[in-house]
Scaffold this active site. Structure first.
Site, PDB file in Angstrom:
ATOM      1  N   GLU A 120     -15.132 138.298  51.873  1.00 42.61           N
ATOM      2  CA  GLU A 120     -15.916 139.223  50.340  1.00 42.61           C
ATOM      3  C   GLU A 120     -16.176 140.878  50.502  1.00 42.61           C
ATOM      4  O   GLU A 120     -16.235 140.987  49.110  1.00 42.61           O
ATOM      5  CB  GLU A 120     -16.560 138.226  50.212  1.00 42.61           C
ATOM      6  CG  GLU A 120     -16.523 136.743  50.021  1.00 42.61           C
ATOM      7  CD  GLU A 120     -17.247 135.269  50.855  1.00 42.61           C
ATOM      8  OE1 GLU A 120     -17.942 135.623  51.499  1.00 42.61           O
ATOM      9  OE2 GLU A 120     -17.807 134.607  49.396  1.00 42.61           O
ATOM     10  N   GLU A 140     -14.974 129.264  55.370  1.00 42.81           N
ATOM     11  CA  GLU A 140     -16.046 128.378  55.138  1.00 42.81           C
ATOM     12  C   GLU A 140     -16.549 127.364  55.815  1.00 42.81           C
ATOM     13  O   GLU A 140     -17.142 126.558  56.028  1.00 42.81           O
ATOM     14  CB  GLU A 140     -17.419 129.011  54.041  1.00 42.81           C
ATOM     15  CG  GLU A 140     -17.586 131.167  54.360  1.00 42.81           C
ATOM     16  CD  GLU A 140     -16.249 131.632  53.824  1.00 42.81           C
ATOM     17  OE1 GLU A 140     -15.119 131.521  54.130  1.00 42.81           O
ATOM     18  OE2 GLU A 140     -17.038 132.495  52.982  1.00 42.81           O
TER      19      GLU A 140
HETATM   20  N1  3HC Z   1     -21.092 134.849  63.488  1.00 43.32           N
HETATM   21  C1  3HC Z   1     -21.961 135.441  64.918  1.00 43.32           C
HETATM   22  N2  3HC Z   1     -21.417 134.637  65.555  1.00 43.32           N
HETATM   23  C2  3HC Z   1     -19.813 135.493  65.745  1.00 43.32           C
HETATM   24  C3  3HC Z   1     -19.121 134.636  64.343  1.00 43.32           C
HETATM   25  C4  3HC Z   1     -20.132 135.201  63.500  1.00 43.32           C
HETATM   26  N3  3HC Z   1     -19.067 135.141  62.662  1.00 43.32           N
HETATM   27  N4  3HC Z   1     -17.883 135.209  64.485  1.00 43.32           N
HETATM   28  C5  3HC Z   1     -17.702 135.061  66.163  1.00 43.32           C
HETATM   29  N5  3HC Z   1     -19.242 135.453  66.374  1.00 43.32           N
HETATM   30  C6  3HC Z   1     -19.298 134.838  68.367  1.00 43.32           C
HETATM   31  C7  3HC Z   1     -19.240 133.791  69.111  1.00 43.32           C
HETATM   32  O1  3HC Z   1     -19.962 133.023  69.143  1.00 43.32           O
HETATM   33  C8  3HC Z   1     -18.714 134.552  70.459  1.00 43.32           C
HETATM   34  O2  3HC Z   1     -19.780 134.484  71.072  1.00 43.32           O
HETATM   35  P1  3HC Z   1     -20.405 134.452  72.591  1.00 43.32           P
HETATM   36  O3  3HC Z   1     -19.207 135.312  73.360  1.00 43.32           O
HETATM   37  O4  3HC Z   1     -21.894 134.514  73.082  1.00 43.32           O
HETATM   38  O5  3HC Z   1     -19.960 133.177  72.879  1.00 43.32           O
HETATM   39  C9  3HC Z   1     -18.408 136.044  70.153  1.00 43.32           C
HETATM   40  O6  3HC Z   1     -18.832 136.375  68.846  1.00 43.32           O
HETATM   41  C10 3HC Z   1     -16.519 136.091  70.306  1.00 43.32           C
HETATM   42  O7  3HC Z   1     -16.477 134.747  70.080  1.00 43.32           O
HETATM   43  P2  3HC Z   1     -14.537 134.603  69.790  1.00 43.32           P
HETATM   44  O8  3HC Z   1     -14.917 133.551  71.203  1.00 43.32           O
HETATM   45  O9  3HC Z   1     -14.849 132.992  68.999  1.00 43.32           O
HETATM   46  O10 3HC Z   1     -13.499 135.388  70.096  1.00 43.32           O
HETATM   47  P3  3HC Z   1     -12.066 135.411  69.851  1.00 43.32           P
HETATM   48  O11 3HC Z   1     -12.067 136.668  70.029  1.00 43.32           O
HETATM   49  O12 3HC Z   1     -11.405 134.219  69.950  1.00 43.32           O
HETATM   50  O13 3HC Z   1     -12.346 134.665  68.012  1.00 43.32           O
HETATM   51  C11 3HC Z   1     -12.850 135.265  65.880  1.00 43.32           C
HETATM   52  C12 3HC Z   1     -12.598 136.006  67.134  1.00 43.32           C
HETATM   53  C13 3HC Z   1     -11.453 135.075  64.909  1.00 43.32           C
HETATM   54  C14 3HC Z   1     -14.030 136.407  64.426  1.00 43.32           C
HETATM   55  C15 3HC Z   1     -13.174 133.818  65.745  1.00 43.32           C
HETATM   56  O14 3HC Z   1     -15.026 134.337  66.879  1.00 43.32           O
HETATM   57  C16 3HC Z   1     -14.130 133.267  64.574  1.00 43.32           C
HETATM   58  O15 3HC Z   1     -13.295 132.494  63.758  1.00 43.32           O
HETATM   59  N6  3HC Z   1     -15.574 133.033  63.865  1.00 43.32           N
HETATM   60  C17 3HC Z   1     -16.176 133.009  63.010  1.00 43.32           C
HETATM   61  C18 3HC Z   1     -15.921 133.570  61.448  1.00 43.32           C
HETATM   62  C19 3HC Z   1     -16.076 132.687  60.116  1.00 43.32           C
HETATM   63  O16 3HC Z   1     -16.151 131.895  60.216  1.00 43.32           O
HETATM   64  N7  3HC Z   1     -16.945 133.316  59.471  1.00 43.32           N
HETATM   65  C20 3HC Z   1     -16.882 133.190  58.253  1.00 43.32           C
HETATM   66  C21 3HC Z   1     -19.075 132.933  58.513  1.00 43.32           C
HETATM   67  S1  3HC Z   1     -19.367 132.263  57.868  1.00 43.32           S
HETATM   68  C22 3HC Z   1     -19.632 133.645  56.246  1.00 43.32           C
HETATM   69  O17 3HC Z   1     -19.176 134.008  56.292  1.00 43.32           O
HETATM   70  C23 3HC Z   1     -20.404 132.953  54.736  1.00 43.32           C
HETATM   71  C24 3HC Z   1     -19.921 133.756  53.987  1.00 43.32           C
HETATM   72  O18 3HC Z   1     -19.009 133.261  52.524  1.00 43.32           O
HETATM   73  C25 3HC Z   1     -21.475 134.207  53.075  1.00 43.32           C
END
Ligand code: 3HC
Ligand code: NAI
Length: 718
Positions: A120, A140
């Site tokens: 976004e 999301e």
């Molecule tokens: N917020 C907070 N922590 C996050 C995060 C996020 N968005 N994304 C990842 N993390 C943290 C994980 O909890 C993990 O923490 P830890 O080491 O303490 O366990 C660390 O970052 C590493 O994450 P992964 O083990 O998953 O690492 P990968 O390299 O395998 O994957 C990734 C990276 C593809 C970015 C994956 O973490 C992921 O898919 N994250 C979620 C992304 C997501 O869903 N984003 C949307 C959020 S909602 C949003 O943005 C609302 C908006 O519309 C307002």
């Protein structure tokens, strides 16, 4: 060099700004994934303001420091919102408007992933460039929410309504070339992103190219004749592909608002819908599942300092259903595999099955023929132990029989190097007994893959009495490399997942003996959200397999225990399930289950002969009797240390047993029902149905103290 004043205590500078030959390069620096945590949006706004007012700056590049762009809102912050705590979501609206209204062109430079709020943010830039391997997505829905920072308003303006629906409903990220084709990004850059993006920015400034504001574009439909058709198709897709989920439909409502309202009003509608989602039980459950999945790798006594052995070469013994699937999993991850069988015909059959599976993937468009050829070439079929001396890990997947397994392990221990990890794929047998025949029991571990092994994400990593922590750490690292979720469980009869499955399966069988039908039970469970009903599962896994395990584990050997009446009879009739075309159900050409009057007759006759009274059941009773037994067993396992956390059990059930993620897994679901209610029902069932419903002491304690499994986990402090 200049740095924006946005440091947060203990985290250093969250947003950096550097000036390079007329270009201000703003970097989000919030490892590990540059989430938009508190301080980040504010830091970006300040940096944009600085660059905007600096006369020497002609253009701005915004990118992520480290391995990625911005992976979205901080999910910890969202979790607080979901539970009605915290300050709420950051106000992205002002920031995005500030970026769009900037007097200098703002170029978003993307590598790694631009997800959720990250995508976004990117869409508010005037231009977007990305490296070839970058991915962009609105995931999301996987957290039970919709994009909350104008993604549903900007994406249909950039890429059209259909693409916006596809991305917001599926939650799947798209690769850079797909994003380019869809109009989401403007260019793919080769070479160094930072310098290429800066060069792009200078060109935009020098040529006086327009500041393209996404909000000023018109929402358009591409493939459909009208907006209404596109929305209707989208809603149909959402109902099918995301059964029971609220957020995908709300995302479409927000996209509809983008098409029918002015931008600002559309944004307000999106915020309202986002708020409805974030306050939902589904959102709490899915965020729980997100962190639970990332929590499983945290094992007490194992840390970053624990040595992880390199796994360059894997050998597998047994090329049957599981051995073949495991070989494919390893080959898919780029690891060469030796695949050993005891008989030529079994080896040929195993390799043929592997090729068939890959061919099907080519037909579905998942792999190219070249990629498949590469993968198959990594699998080396053989009948002897040649090359096993070089293997770093051997996975045994022979018949589920202790003597056979011990024989194989005594051969393996003589033919492998001293530090080779020896793993068994057993689903029920004692790892310690298997390890007892080896020279190095500390290197023995259970690697319990699920069928089909190349598809199912779950891997139970079974810790034996002697298993050393380095072996576990290596298994966890391997799970990640194989794209599996590895959950460490303690050795014990049927480990965690299957052990909990038995009370669930038996109770379902008792229900049909008391008057329900298999299809009624399965329908109630499917409506609850299970991927499949338990009778369908039994038919798929094989009624004969469950029969063997029952004997192996000595179920119903206790005097007075109630034994299911029908499953053994089905086995004796050769009705093993799907593989014989008949089990609890009948299977035709389409392999879909159809009710079989013969089975119903058998159930009713058996019940009559045993004097079991017949009655009707509501769906609610069916779900309670099936699932509360499973939860009770989960509590027992937790207390015995079979699993480290209740959340680990949730991860096991979501990834290995089709439990709906939107209910958070069985233990989280129990919390939502309330442990007091579950405990009271279990006690009632014990009074009405007997000993097998004896409540687990942990369930009793938590219920009495008014606590939840989540609170129990927090107290463990792992
Ligand atoms: N917020 C907070 N922590 C996050 C995060 C996020 N968005 N994304 C990842 N993390 C943290 C994980 O909890 C993990 O923490 P830890 O080491 O303490 O366990 C660390 O970052 C590493 O994450 P992964 O083990 O998953 O690492 P990968 O390299 O395998 O994957 C990734 C990276 C593809 C970015 C994956 O973490 C992921 O898919 N994250 C979620 C992304 C997501 O869903 N984003 C949307 C959020 S909602 C949003 O943005 C609302 C908006 O519309 C307002
Ligand atoms: P399978 O019967 O399909 O395959 C076993 C293979 O091992 C056969 O091809 C057999 O020829 C071979 N074999 C037997 N002894 C051997 C030896 N000494 N050396 C080399 N090969 C030998 O069995 P399946 O289903 O693949 O199960 C294997 C293991 O995986 C079992 O321990 C089972 O409990 C476990 N498992 C099975 C699951 C399933 O759904 N099928 C799920 C999870 C685990």
């Amino acid at each position: 060099m200049n740095v924006a004043d946005n440091s947060v205590e203990g985290r250093g500078e969250l947003v950096l700004i550097r000036f390079e030959d007329g270009v201000a390069v703003i970097e989000v620096n919030n490892p590990p994934v540059n989430a938009l945590s508190e301080g980040v949006p504010e830091g970006i706004a300040r940096a944009i303001g600085t660059a905007d007012t600096d006369a020497s700056v002609r253009a701005i590049v915004l990118m992520g420091a480290g391995k990625t762009f911005v992976a979205g809102a901080d999910i910890k912050q969202l979790e607080e919102m979901a539970w009605g705590r915290g300050a709420g979501a950051p106000n992205m609206h002002d920031l995005l408007k500030r970026i769009e209204d900037c007097s200098k062109p703002v170029i978003m430079a993307i590598h790694g992933t631009a997800l959720g709020g990250g995508m976004e943010l990117a869409m508010a830039g005037h231009y977007r460039v990305a490296v070839k391997h970058a991915q962009l997505g609105q995931p999301e829905v996987n957290l039970g929410i919709i994009p909350g920072a104008e993604g549903t308003q900007r994406l249909p303006r950039l890429a059209g309504v259909e693409k916006a629906i596809e991305m917001c409903v599926s939650g799947k990220a798209v690769k850079a070339d797909d994003a380019l084709a869809a109009g989401i990004i403007d260019a793919i850059v080769q070479g160094d992103l930072r310098s290429e993006a800066a060069a792009f920015a200078r060109r935009v400034a020098a040529d006086g190219l327009p500041h393209r504001r996404t909000r000023e574009l018109t929402v358009h439909v591409k493939a459909h004749g009208t907006l209404q058709e596109a929305l209707a198709t989208g809603r149909e897709l959402a109902r099918k592909a995301k059964r029971n989920l609220i957020a995908p439909l709300k995302a479409i409502d927000a996209i509809e608002a983008a098409a029918s309202l002015p931008f600002e009003e559309g944004c307000a509608r999106e915020r309202q819908l986002f708020q409805e989602c974030v306050e939902s039980q589904q959102c709490r459950a899915l965020i729980h599942a997100f962190f639970a999945e990332r929590g499983v790798a945290k094992i007490s006594g194992i840390g970053k300092e624990t040595a992880v052995a390199p796994i360059e070469r894997i050998a597998i013994v047994g090329a049957g259903t599981m051995g073949g699937g495991i070989a494919m999993t390893c080959a898919n991850a780029g690891i060469p595999v030796l695949l050993k069988e005891s008989r030529q015909d079994a080896l040929d059959a195993g390799m043929a099955a592997i090729r068939r599976n890959y061919d099907a993937s080519v037909k579905r468009g998942r792999f190219t023929p070249d990629a498949v050829a590469e993968r198959v070439a990594r699998i080396h079929p053989q009948l002897d132990y040649a090359g096993f001396e070089t293997a770093d890990l051997v996975i045994e997947a022979v018949f589920e029989n202790m003597e056979t397994k011990k024989q194989v392990f005594s051969e393996l221990t003589a033919r492998t190097k001293a530090d080779c990890i020896l793993a068994s794929n057993t689903s029920t047998l004692d790892i310690d007994e298997i390890a007892s025949v080896t020279r190095h029991p500390e290197n023995v571990v259970g690697l319990h893959f699920f069928s089909p092994a190349n598809v199912m994400r779950l891997l139970e990593i079974v810790r034996g009495r002697a298993t050393k922590k380095e072996t576990l750490a290596t298994a966890l690292a391997l799970a990640k490399r194989l794209s599996k979720v590895g959950v460490v469980v303690k050795n014990g009869p049927a480990f965690v997942g299957n052990r909990m499955m038995f009370p669930y399966m038996y109770e379902a069988q008792f229900l049909v003996e008391e008057g329900a039908t298999p299809q009624q039970v399965d329908r109630a469970l499917a409506q609850f959200g299970m991927a499949m009903g338990i009778f369908e599962v039994d038919d798929m896994a094989g009624i004969d397999v469950a029969w063997r395990v029952r004997r192996e584990l000595g179920h119903f050997s206790e005097p007075g225990s109630r034994k299911p009446l029908v499953a053994d009879k089905l086995c004796e009739m050769g009705r093993y399930g799907q593989k014989t075309g008949k089990g609890w159900y009948l299977y035709g050409e389409d392999r879909k289950p159809a009710p079989d009057p013969e089975v119903l007759r058998l159930i009713r006759e058996s019940a009559r002969a045993a004097g079991i009274a017949q009655r009707e059941f509501t769906d609610e009773e069916i779900v309670e009797r099936s699932l509360y037994g499973l939860i009770n067993e989960g509590a027992r396992i937790l207390e015995e240390g079979g699993a480290q956390r209740a959340a680990d059990i949730d991860v096991i059930y979501i990834n290995g047993y089709g439990f709906p993620a939107w209910r958070g897994g069985p233990m989280f679901y129990a919390d939502t029902v309330g442990l007091r209610r579950i405990y009271d029902r279990v006690c009632q069932f014990e009074r009405e149905l007997g000993q097998r419903w004896k409540p687990a002491p942990l369930l009793q304690r938590l219920a009495t103290e008014g606590k939840s499994f989540r609170e129990y986990d927090a107290e463990q402090n792992i």
